[in-house]
Scaffold this active site. Structure first.
Site, PDB file in Angstrom:
ATOM      1  N   GLY A 248       0.785  -1.229   0.000  1.00  0.00           N
ATOM      2  CA  GLY A 248       0.000   0.000   0.000  1.00  0.00           C
ATOM      3  C   GLY A 248       0.810   1.269   0.000  1.00  0.00           C
ATOM      4  O   GLY A 248       0.254   2.370   0.052  1.00  0.00           O
ATOM      5  N   GLU A 289       4.671  -6.394   1.427  1.00  0.00           N
ATOM      6  CA  GLU A 289       4.346  -6.812   0.058  1.00  0.00           C
ATOM      7  C   GLU A 289       4.222  -5.610  -0.873  1.00  0.00           C
ATOM      8  O   GLU A 289       3.143  -5.312  -1.386  1.00  0.00           O
ATOM      9  CB  GLU A 289       3.023  -7.577   0.048  1.00  0.00           C
ATOM     10  CG  GLU A 289       2.970  -8.786   0.948  1.00  0.00           C
ATOM     11  CD  GLU A 289       1.553  -9.267   1.191  1.00  0.00           C
ATOM     12  OE1 GLU A 289       1.396 -10.363   1.754  1.00  0.00           O
ATOM     13  OE2 GLU A 289       0.589  -8.533   0.835  1.00  0.00           O
ATOM     14  N   PRO A 290       5.285  -4.874  -1.133  1.00  0.00           N
ATOM     15  CA  PRO A 290       5.182  -3.747  -2.063  1.00  0.00           C
ATOM     16  C   PRO A 290       4.965  -4.219  -3.496  1.00  0.00           C
ATOM     17  O   PRO A 290       5.559  -5.211  -3.927  1.00  0.00           O
ATOM     18  CB  PRO A 290       6.529  -3.042  -1.917  1.00  0.00           C
ATOM     19  CG  PRO A 290       7.462  -4.119  -1.454  1.00  0.00           C
ATOM     20  CD  PRO A 290       6.638  -5.042  -0.605  1.00  0.00           C
ATOM     21  N   GLY A 291       4.114  -3.527  -4.203  1.00  0.00           N
ATOM     22  CA  GLY A 291       3.891  -3.813  -5.615  1.00  0.00           C
ATOM     23  C   GLY A 291       3.983  -2.525  -6.412  1.00  0.00           C
ATOM     24  O   GLY A 291       4.935  -2.290  -7.152  1.00  0.00           O
ATOM     25  N   ARG A 292       2.983  -1.656  -6.226  1.00  0.00           N
ATOM     26  CA  ARG A 292       2.943  -0.374  -6.933  1.00  0.00           C
ATOM     27  C   ARG A 292       4.234   0.432  -6.711  1.00  0.00           C
ATOM     28  O   ARG A 292       4.770   1.029  -7.644  1.00  0.00           O
ATOM     29  CB  ARG A 292       1.738   0.434  -6.424  1.00  0.00           C
ATOM     30  CG  ARG A 292       1.532   1.774  -7.117  1.00  0.00           C
ATOM     31  CD  ARG A 292       0.610   2.673  -6.301  1.00  0.00           C
ATOM     32  NE  ARG A 292      -0.551   1.968  -5.816  1.00  0.00           N
ATOM     33  CZ  ARG A 292      -1.704   1.883  -6.447  1.00  0.00           C
ATOM     34  NH1 ARG A 292      -1.853   2.472  -7.615  1.00  0.00           N
ATOM     35  NH2 ARG A 292      -2.726   1.235  -5.922  1.00  0.00           N
ATOM     36  N   ARG A 329      -7.495   2.843 -14.966  1.00  0.00           N
ATOM     37  CA  ARG A 329      -7.485   3.440 -13.632  1.00  0.00           C
ATOM     38  C   ARG A 329      -8.200   4.786 -13.554  1.00  0.00           C
ATOM     39  O   ARG A 329      -8.774   5.124 -12.528  1.00  0.00           O
ATOM     40  CB  ARG A 329      -6.042   3.583 -13.124  1.00  0.00           C
ATOM     41  CG  ARG A 329      -5.358   2.253 -12.853  1.00  0.00           C
ATOM     42  CD  ARG A 329      -4.018   2.431 -12.144  1.00  0.00           C
ATOM     43  NE  ARG A 329      -4.198   2.951 -10.793  1.00  0.00           N
ATOM     44  CZ  ARG A 329      -3.968   4.198 -10.432  1.00  0.00           C
ATOM     45  NH1 ARG A 329      -3.548   5.093 -11.320  1.00  0.00           N
ATOM     46  NH2 ARG A 329      -4.149   4.575  -9.185  1.00  0.00           N
ATOM     47  N   CYS A 360     -15.283   3.001 -27.426  1.00  0.00           N
ATOM     48  CA  CYS A 360     -16.645   3.519 -27.570  1.00  0.00           C
ATOM     49  C   CYS A 360     -17.309   3.693 -26.206  1.00  0.00           C
ATOM     50  O   CYS A 360     -18.286   3.012 -25.872  1.00  0.00           O
ATOM     51  CB  CYS A 360     -17.457   2.573 -28.453  1.00  0.00           C
ATOM     52  SG  CYS A 360     -19.024   3.281 -29.001  1.00  0.00           S
TER      53      CYS A 360
END
Length: 444
Positions: A248, A289-292, A329, A360
């Protein structure tokens, strides 16, 4: 647009990433194109490890593969010595295909299927993060059938609401994830796990949300979990050996974002664990648990500008050859991005435009109201900080092909995901026999 990692403006006035000219990348690989700065990815991983090493506490850093998962990415994670967090059989399969060691993988998810649990058991993954009582019973039974004992953590919802978008808050009491701490579910889950013959309980997990710019939420979650751990040891005898605080950690998407340095997050977590477990004979191992925060700023998406539409006195739209199919996003979270013209990077802003996608949907917008130089058809638009939750959430809406992904490093660009072909779009389609036997078209 703020430049990240190895990005710079070269002598041609072009954006350059990893010593690779963005215009040349589009000429070679086409657009839209995801460009990943491999050096920045590795640097972020090493910063987490170094920050924890400085605390002199036991730790484990696992990359959250949901942010961005490919064979090449899993290989980088392995080479840097991190563990891996997966949330589906697809992410697990990708990791295994990349040669990632199974015992360094652990499996998340609020609704793991029996097939996913069996797959994890068969390959011998390191741990399961158990999310609910149904999963606990099923996992214990499957492990019994295979004659195995499985190491598990219990996912908790500690009742902490991080200051972020409602859709990416996960630690509050009303959440689809985990055992609720406030109502006593976690203690009940501990007792159930301890009574399960084929589960070896090791500790607790929580994840309070995403894109978090402060440390108070982490401190509060650790305080609640450490208080519970003390109560749990007194009532059940179970000693917490692992405390997983999830991820997070926020990144900078635009000038309104003020993320903290990695070191500040880690220092606050370490201090809170020391304080919360001061009376314990041994501090639990800290997991994150870093991701971003590892891949987000390392990603740039390159688009080619197509049509331009101006509504006098209202708005000017520039349309690019991608959209919410490669970056949902903005539509999902009202996310905000920075961008520049990669082929005319030093040019000063002259107009305010909104960047529309080609799909579309009225809501297919990438950026609302951004100041750019006078935009022309054929310009290359570079949107920054698209490394996380862009490729991983890409889709084929309107039967648009998903873009290619390249890793760039020291002047070398390597294709790690090829662009989908038109044939790929129908590869899984099937015509029923009755349609194959009939004439395809009838004249009126």
């Amino acid at each position: 647009m703020q430049l990240h990692g190895t990005s710079r403006i070269n002598e041609k006035g072009h954006l350059e990433i990893g010593s690779c000219d963005a215009v040349e990348l589009v000429n070679r690989f086409g657009s839209p194109l995801y460009v990943m700065d491999e050096a920045l990815i590795r640097e972020r991983m090493r910063r987490y490890v170094k920050a924890f090493q400085s605390t002199n506490l036991p730790f484990q850093v696992a990359y959250a593969s949901k942010a961005f998962s490919t064979l090449a990415m899993c290989r980088v994670v392995a080479e840097e010595g991190l563990h891996l967090d997966v949330v589906s059989d697809g992410e697990l399969f990708t990791a295994l295909q990349a040669g990632f060691p199974p015992d360094h993988i652990y499996f998340h998810g609020n609704n793991k299927t029996p097939q996913e649990l069996e797959m994890g058991l068969e390959v011998g993954i390191g741990r399961f993060v158990v999310d609910n009582f149904v999963e606990m019973r099923l996992l214990n039974e499957l492990a019994r059938q295979k004659g195995k004992t499985v190491r598990v953590l219990l996912r908790t919802t500690p009742g902490v609401e991080a200051h972020t978008h409602n859709y990416i808050q996960t630690g509050q009491e009303d959440s689809k994830f985990g055992f609720d701490l406030v109502s006593g579910q976690v203690l009940e889950a501990v007792n159930s796990a301890l009574q399960s013959d084929h589960l070896a309980l090791e500790g607790f997990h929580c994840h309070i949300g995403s894109q978090i710019f402060e440390v108070d939420g982490f401190r509060m979650a650790i305080k609640k979990l450490s208080d519970f751990a003390r109560e749990c040891e007194e009532t059940t005898g179970f000693v917490t050996r692992i405390l997983n605080l999830g991820g997070g950690f926020g990144i900078r998407y635009n000038g309104d974002d003020s993320p903290l340095p990695v070191e500040q997050y880690v220092e606050a977590i370490a201090e809170a664990v020391r304080s919360g477990f001061a009376d314990a004979e041994q501090l639990p191992e800290i997991w994150v648990e870093p991701g971003r925060s590892i891949v987000g700023e390392a990603g740039t998406t390159l688009y080619t500008v197509g049509t331009i539409k101006e509504i006098p006195g209202v708005r000017k739209y520039i349309s690019v050859d991608g959209g919410m199919n490669d970056n949902p996003r903005t539509a999902l979270y009202q996310a905000s991005y920075e961008a520049l013209l990669a082929n005319r990077a030093p040019a000063p802003p002259e107009e305010t435009v909104s960047v529309a996608g080609k799909l579309c949907e009225t809501g297919d917008m990438l950026i609302w109201d951004i100041d750019l130089p006078k935009v022309k058809s054929g310009d290359i638009l570079a949107v920054s900080c698209t490394g996380a939750y862009n490729y991983s959430m890409a889709n084929n809406y309107n039967r648009v092909r998903r873009p290619a992904v390249v890793f760039v490093r020291e002047g070398k660009a390597e294709l790690v995901v090829r662009r989908e072909t038109l044939e790929d779009l129908t590869r899984n389609d099937r015509l029923p026999e009755r349609m194959l036997a009939a004439e395809p078209f009838r004249s009126s």
